[in-house]
Each structure stands twice: as C-alpha cells, then as structure tokens.
Design a protein around this motif. Structure first.
Motif, short mmCIF file in Angstrom:
data_model
loop_
_atom_site.label_atom_id
_atom_site.label_comp_id
_atom_site.label_asym_id
_atom_site.label_seq_id
_atom_site.Cartn_x
_atom_site.Cartn_y
_atom_site.Cartn_z
N LEU A 140 32.90 5.27 17.90
CA LEU A 140 32.57 5.16 16.48
C LEU A 140 33.54 5.96 15.62
O LEU A 140 34.00 5.50 14.57
N VAL A 141 33.87 7.16 16.08
CA VAL A 141 34.78 8.01 15.34
C VAL A 141 36.16 7.35 15.26
O VAL A 141 36.79 7.31 14.21
N TYR A 142 36.61 6.81 16.39
CA TYR A 142 37.92 6.18 16.43
C TYR A 142 37.96 4.93 15.55
O TYR A 142 38.89 4.71 14.79
N ARG A 143 36.91 4.14 15.63
CA ARG A 143 36.86 2.92 14.80
C ARG A 143 36.86 3.28 13.32
O ARG A 143 37.53 2.64 12.51
N SER A 144 36.10 4.30 12.98
CA SER A 144 36.03 4.73 11.59
C SER A 144 37.39 5.22 11.12
O SER A 144 37.84 4.92 10.01
N VAL A 190 41.89 12.35 7.38
CA VAL A 190 41.62 13.61 8.05
C VAL A 190 40.36 13.47 8.88
O VAL A 190 39.29 13.21 8.34
N HIS A 191 40.50 13.61 10.17
CA HIS A 191 39.31 13.65 11.00
C HIS A 191 39.46 14.79 11.99
O HIS A 191 40.41 14.81 12.77
N PRO A 192 38.54 15.76 11.95
CA PRO A 192 38.72 16.95 12.77
C PRO A 192 38.90 16.65 14.26
O PRO A 192 39.71 17.29 14.92
N GLN A 193 38.16 15.68 14.78
CA GLN A 193 38.26 15.41 16.23
C GLN A 193 39.60 14.79 16.58
O GLN A 193 40.15 15.04 17.64
N ILE A 194 40.11 13.93 15.68
CA ILE A 194 41.41 13.30 15.93
C ILE A 194 42.51 14.36 15.80
O ILE A 194 43.43 14.42 16.61
N LEU A 215 29.30 7.60 6.01
CA LEU A 215 29.38 9.04 5.76
C LEU A 215 30.83 9.52 5.88
O LEU A 215 31.31 10.29 5.06
N GLN A 216 31.55 9.01 6.88
CA GLN A 216 32.93 9.44 7.08
C GLN A 216 33.83 8.96 5.95
O GLN A 216 34.79 9.61 5.58
N ARG A 217 33.51 7.79 5.39
CA ARG A 217 34.29 7.29 4.25
C ARG A 217 34.12 8.25 3.05
O ARG A 217 35.08 8.62 2.40
N ARG A 220 20.81 15.27 12.12
CA ARG A 220 21.68 16.38 11.74
C ARG A 220 22.70 16.64 12.85
O ARG A 220 23.88 16.85 12.61
N GLN A 221 22.21 16.58 14.08
CA GLN A 221 23.06 16.79 15.24
C GLN A 221 24.22 15.77 15.27
O GLN A 221 25.37 16.12 15.50
N GLN A 222 23.89 14.51 15.00
CA GLN A 222 24.92 13.46 15.00
C GLN A 222 26.02 13.75 13.97
O GLN A 222 27.19 13.50 14.23
N VAL A 223 25.60 14.25 12.81
CA VAL A 223 26.60 14.56 11.77
C VAL A 223 27.43 15.77 12.21
O VAL A 223 28.66 15.78 12.10
N ALA A 224 26.74 16.78 12.74
CA ALA A 224 27.44 17.99 13.18
C ALA A 224 28.49 17.65 14.24
O ALA A 224 29.58 18.20 14.25
N GLU A 225 28.16 16.70 15.12
CA GLU A 225 29.07 16.33 16.20
C GLU A 225 30.37 15.70 15.70
O GLU A 225 31.36 15.64 16.43
N LEU A 226 30.37 15.21 14.47
CA LEU A 226 31.62 14.66 13.92
C LEU A 226 32.65 15.76 13.72
O LEU A 226 33.85 15.50 13.64
N GLY A 227 32.17 17.01 13.61
CA GLY A 227 33.08 18.15 13.59
C GLY A 227 33.64 18.54 12.23
O GLY A 227 34.53 19.38 12.16
N TYR A 228 33.14 17.96 11.16
CA TYR A 228 33.65 18.34 9.83
C TYR A 228 33.16 19.73 9.45
O TYR A 228 32.06 20.13 9.82
N ASP A 229 33.99 20.41 8.65
CA ASP A 229 33.62 21.73 8.17
C ASP A 229 32.77 21.53 6.91
O ASP A 229 33.27 21.62 5.80
N CYS A 230 31.51 21.22 7.12
CA CYS A 230 30.69 20.82 5.97
C CYS A 230 29.22 21.02 6.31
O CYS A 230 28.75 20.58 7.35
N PRO A 231 28.50 21.73 5.44
CA PRO A 231 27.08 21.96 5.72
C PRO A 231 26.28 20.66 5.73
O PRO A 231 26.65 19.71 5.02
N VAL A 232 25.24 20.62 6.53
CA VAL A 232 24.35 19.45 6.57
C VAL A 232 22.94 19.95 6.28
O VAL A 232 22.43 20.81 6.99
#
Ligand code: GDP
Ligand code: ZN
Length: 349
Positions: free
Chosen positions: A304-308, A266-270, A125-127, A156-168
C-alpha cells in the motif's frame, strides 16, 4: 496584547509594515469581492484595489489567513497589498490538471480529519500528508468517531506504521472529556486549519471548541452546477482559548501539486530504504538493485505504501508537465498578441 497580536501578528510581518496611512489587517473570510478583515481598531469590509487586481495572478490574491495593507474609510476599506506569506496551503485546483489553488495562508498546523466509520483511508491520508508537508506546514492526524468502532487503537497503529513524524489523535467529537483533551493541544495565537472530507465531523469538532454553534455569518449557500447546495465560505475564527482555526467546508478533492525545487514525494519508509539502492538517483520503479522494490517483494515494505508513493509521484509529474505546457502556451499567446498589436500599429488601424 494588541488585537493584531491576538490574531497571530508576529515579528515576521513587522519588517513589511508600511505606515503611509495604511492599516495592517488579517483576512478572516472572503465572499466574492468582499473581504472581511480584522484591524487593530476592529472589523473592516474591504475590496481589492484596481492595481492589485491587475497585478496579481489569481493564486496571489489575498486568501483567508493573509496579512494585508488596507486603506480605511470607516468600516470599509481597499486592500492595497498582501504581505509576504510564511506559507500557503495549496492544492491542485479541482477539475484542472495543472492549476494550483491556494486555500489559506500563514498556517501553523493542519489537522487532517478522517472518520473511523467509513472515511478511514490510508492512501488518501498519505496524499494529504504529502501536500501539507510540501507546503511546509506541520500536519496532525485526527481520527474521529472513535466511538463507532470496537478497536479504534488499531487505526492509530496503522497510521503510526506509515512512519511520518506527525501526531495522531484518536477522538470522538461527541465525547466532552476527549474534546477537552484535544482542545488542550491548541496554542494561543497559533493558526490551525481543519481539512477532511465532508461528514467526518469537522464542524462538530469546531463547535465543541467554540462552545457554541458557529453562526454562518453572512456565509451564503450557493448552488453549484450540480444543483446541490454547499456552503463554500472558508473562515478564520478566534477560539475562546486564543487560538485560531480555519474551517474549510465542502472540500471534495485534495489533489497534489508539484513540489518546489527538487522536493519529490516524501515518504519516510521509502527514504529510509533509498540509501540502500544501487543508484543514488534511483526512482524505485524499474532500476536494478533497487532496495525499495526488493522490500516490497519480500513484504518488509507494505504494498500500500509503495502504491501510494507511485501514485503521488505520477500525479506530481502530471501536474508538473501540464504546468510546463500551460506556461509555454501562455507565452506563445502573449507573443502572438504582441505581434498582432505591432501589426495594427504598423498598418495604423
Ligand atoms: P463535517 O462535514 O466534517 O463538518 O461533519 P459534521 O461535523 O457535520 O458531522 C457529520 C455527522 O457526524 C454529524 O451527524 C455528527 O453528529 C456526526 N459526528 C461527528 N463527530 C462524531 C463522532 O465523533 N462520533 C459520532 N458517532 N458521530 C459524529
Ligand atoms: Zn530504488
């Protein structure tokens, strides 16, 4: 409203309109040399002009969603030029290291579809998010087959936690009420594209929007070299509510390309942590005082976020360096070619 306006023609393209006996058209699908276009007067089948064929790099050829200028002869025509794109959705060409392939042009929103049965994968999904955002297209995530898992909301929660500005959007393509809800999301005269692995429910979603099964008009099944049959035709279809959707069947890979300019991964959390790093140009890989590495260590940033992030960074770097090599090689070949023809001229043979 004119036919072209209903297919998304806007002021952006108006400046480029030429009136030397040429018509404006949008590319609906491409099969081999045949381009199916919509013009103000209806459908036209067209091929590329010789000049366009000679001038263009492969990625500049008209793609589904492009606006083109066409010289018409009744129901047939010749495409003379492609109008400048608002954006283009590209990916790394499958099987290559450094070639970009444009999938479609002039897209408002890209739907990334994952199925909650087996296909849900945050790394993948992040790719998609990375590539779509670096193409300057708004992503929207669709988590389909919500009926197959007991606790869809947690995904949905897991995707939201990635922090992207994007509807799920959580949905089930088989549930009519839920289909109405996501259909309400689509705006008239806007162009959408459906992306995702095969089997996630893209055709089912599209058919429910259409209210009938999409006829594979002229779409041919071609045998690929693995001996399997896949429908490879991408096509832009006009939905009853006036929006357009591009279907991309049979997509197996979605590799990232190098970003334009200095747009890195671009990763919002990073990005939120980066200002806390000791060095302003920190790559978050080995530098002392790196806030990102620290956050991974104390588990405030999911591993996972860091590895991605690292994976995408490497893929981008790999694409970029191979692309530079390829261009250098091409230059070298061109130089040798020139020397050879000069030598031929000089020695008159
Ligand atoms: P595509 O390859 O992405 O176009 O996927 P399809 O639309 O062909 O769907 C693949 C299979 O998943 C089909 O058998 C569909 O009936 C099924 N399917 C699609 N959406 C859903 C859903 O929301 N729930 C369930 N249970 N099955 C679905
Ligand atoms: Zn850092």
């Amino acid at each position: 409203m004119s036919t072209l306006q209903s297919y998304g023609w806007t002021a952006h393209f108006m400046n480029h309109r030429s009136n030397e006996g040429l018509d404006t058209a949008r590319v609906l699908s491409i099969q081999g040399f045949k381009h199916h276009l919509i013009t103000e007067e209806g459908y036209v089948e067209a091929e590329l002009s010789g000049a366009l064929l000679n001038r263009c790099e492969l990625e500049d050829y008209p793609k589904v969603g492009d606006w083109v200028l066409v010289k018409r002869y009744d129901e047939e025509g010749i495409i003379i030029d492609t109008l400048p794109r608002i954006n283009e959705l590209s990916r790394k060409a499958p099987g290559s290291v450094s070639s970009r392939q444009v999938l479609a042009a002039n897209i408002d929103v890209a739907f990334i579809v994952q199925g909650l049965d087996r296909d849900f994968n945050l790394m993948r999904l992040q790719r998609y998010l990375q590539q779509i955002m670096q193409c300057h297209i708004q992503p929207v995530v669709i988590l389909n087959k919500a009926d197959l898992v007991p606790d869809p909301e947690t995904y949905r929660q897991q995707v939201a936690e990635l922090g992207y500005d994007c509807p799920v959007i959580l949905t089930s393509a088989l549930d009519e009420a839920q289909q109405k809800e996501w259909a309400g999301y689509l705006l008239p005269q806007h162009t959408y594209i459906l992306l995702g692995s095969s089997g996630v429910g893209k055709s089912t979603l599209l058919n429910s929007l259409l209210g009938h099964k999409l006829q594979e008009e002229g779409a041919t099944s071609v045998a690929n070299n693995k001996g399997r049959h896949t429908t490879t035709a991408r096509q832009l279809v006009l939905l009853p509510n006036g929006s357009m959707i591009i279907d991309v069947p049979g997509m197996r890979e979605f590799g990232v390309t190098a970003a334009e300019g200095n747009d890195a991964v671009v990763h919002p959390q990073i990005e939120a942590l980066a200002p806390l790093c000791r060095f302003s140009n920190c790559s978050h890989q080995h530098e002392p005082g790196c806030a990102v590495i620290k956050a991974v260590r104390n588990e405030t940033l999911p591993e996972l976020v860091y590895r991605s992030y690292l994976k995408l960074l490497r893929e981008q770097y790999h694409f970029q360096t191979s692309e530079a090599d390829r261009r250098r090689n091409e230059k070298q070949f061109a130089k040798i070619g020139k020397q050879v023809s000069k030598h031929r001229k000089d020695s008159k043979y």
